[in-house]
Write a protein that holds these residues in place. Sequence first.
Motif, mmCIF file in Angstrom:
data_model
loop_
_atom_site.group_PDB
_atom_site.id
_atom_site.type_symbol
_atom_site.label_atom_id
_atom_site.label_comp_id
_atom_site.label_asym_id
_atom_site.label_seq_id
_atom_site.Cartn_x
_atom_site.Cartn_y
_atom_site.Cartn_z
ATOM 1 N N ASP A 72 8.900 12.494 10.467
ATOM 2 C CA ASP A 72 10.028 11.844 11.141
ATOM 3 C C ASP A 72 9.627 10.507 11.736
ATOM 4 N N ARG A 73 8.379 10.398 12.165
ATOM 5 C CA ARG A 73 7.927 9.200 12.862
ATOM 6 C C ARG A 73 7.458 8.094 11.914
ATOM 7 N N ALA A 74 6.704 8.477 10.911
ATOM 8 C CA ALA A 74 6.084 7.486 10.021
ATOM 9 C C ALA A 74 7.004 7.137 8.856
ATOM 10 N N GLU A 75 6.964 5.914 8.429
ATOM 11 C CA GLU A 75 7.717 5.485 7.255
ATOM 12 C C GLU A 75 6.794 5.619 6.042
ATOM 13 N N ALA A 76 6.682 6.849 5.569
ATOM 14 C CA ALA A 76 5.708 7.153 4.519
ATOM 15 C C ALA A 76 6.357 7.183 3.139
ATOM 16 N N PRO A 81 0.824 -1.214 0.000
ATOM 17 C CA PRO A 81 0.000 0.000 0.000
ATOM 18 C C PRO A 81 0.857 1.264 0.000
ATOM 19 N N LEU A 82 0.342 2.304 -0.600
ATOM 20 C CA LEU A 82 0.991 3.609 -0.589
ATOM 21 C C LEU A 82 0.780 4.219 0.790
ATOM 22 N N ARG A 83 1.853 4.526 1.482
ATOM 23 C CA ARG A 83 1.780 5.050 2.850
ATOM 24 C C ARG A 83 1.789 6.581 2.791
ATOM 25 N N LEU A 84 0.711 7.187 3.337
ATOM 26 C CA LEU A 84 0.475 8.611 3.174
ATOM 27 C C LEU A 84 0.413 9.336 4.514
ATOM 28 N N VAL A 85 1.060 10.501 4.576
ATOM 29 C CA VAL A 85 0.887 11.435 5.689
ATOM 30 C C VAL A 85 0.020 12.576 5.175
#
Length: 238
Positions: free
Chosen positions: A47-51, A4-8
């Motif tokens: 910084d936290r999420a691997e997006a 899945p595409l990881r989105l912020v």
Amino acid sequence: MTAPLRLVLAEDGELLRAGIVALLEGYDDVDVVAVATDYDELMAAVDRAEADVVLTDIRMPPTLTDEGIRAAGHIRETHPELGVVVLTQYADAEYALDLVAAGSQGRGYLLKERVAKADELVAVLREVAAGGSVIDESVVGGLVSAGSRRPDSALSRLTPRELDVLTHVARGMSNQAIAATLSVTDRAVEKHINSIFAKLDLPADSPLHRRVAAALVYLNDVGTAEPPAGSMPGTARW
């Protein structure tokens, strides 16, 4: 199966934020991994999420001015692999130029009205996450006539045919598509485009992709404006 595409997502408007999340929940291949409502929250989430990509409003607290553009610049330095799509209410020339000042790769600039077209939005997010560049066509193509009318415009250096070709470049068309539209050869289009690059002082080693830079000369000349009535909907890709 493709990951899945990881989105912020960064949007301070509660209704729009909830609407975007609801739209994207309909896509199994998109995962909203973090939500932010201001600049500091966005930076912390990145910084936290691997997006893979950020979708951010251009104006958020604390100043409600250019937080999205500044965030994109900071992300370029700290997470260069992370794509950023900026949402804006109007076709703002200065902000569009600032967004791609350090390079157009992995950057997108869309009018908020595009959010309602979920399939198009997801396609843009994927393209930008893969390193592509997508700029709302209303930002470039729709301002062509206004820019060309300014007496001090760099566009005044171009012949009518070159201006016509650049109009199609601004809409994201390939050389082949331009040739077919204008009923000329691919070679003729290539010669016109090379002449355009030379007349607009866009060197071969320009940090911007030269097709993007050429299109954005319109914006640099026109300045800030709302999308004109009747402008062609869609996005331009390079």
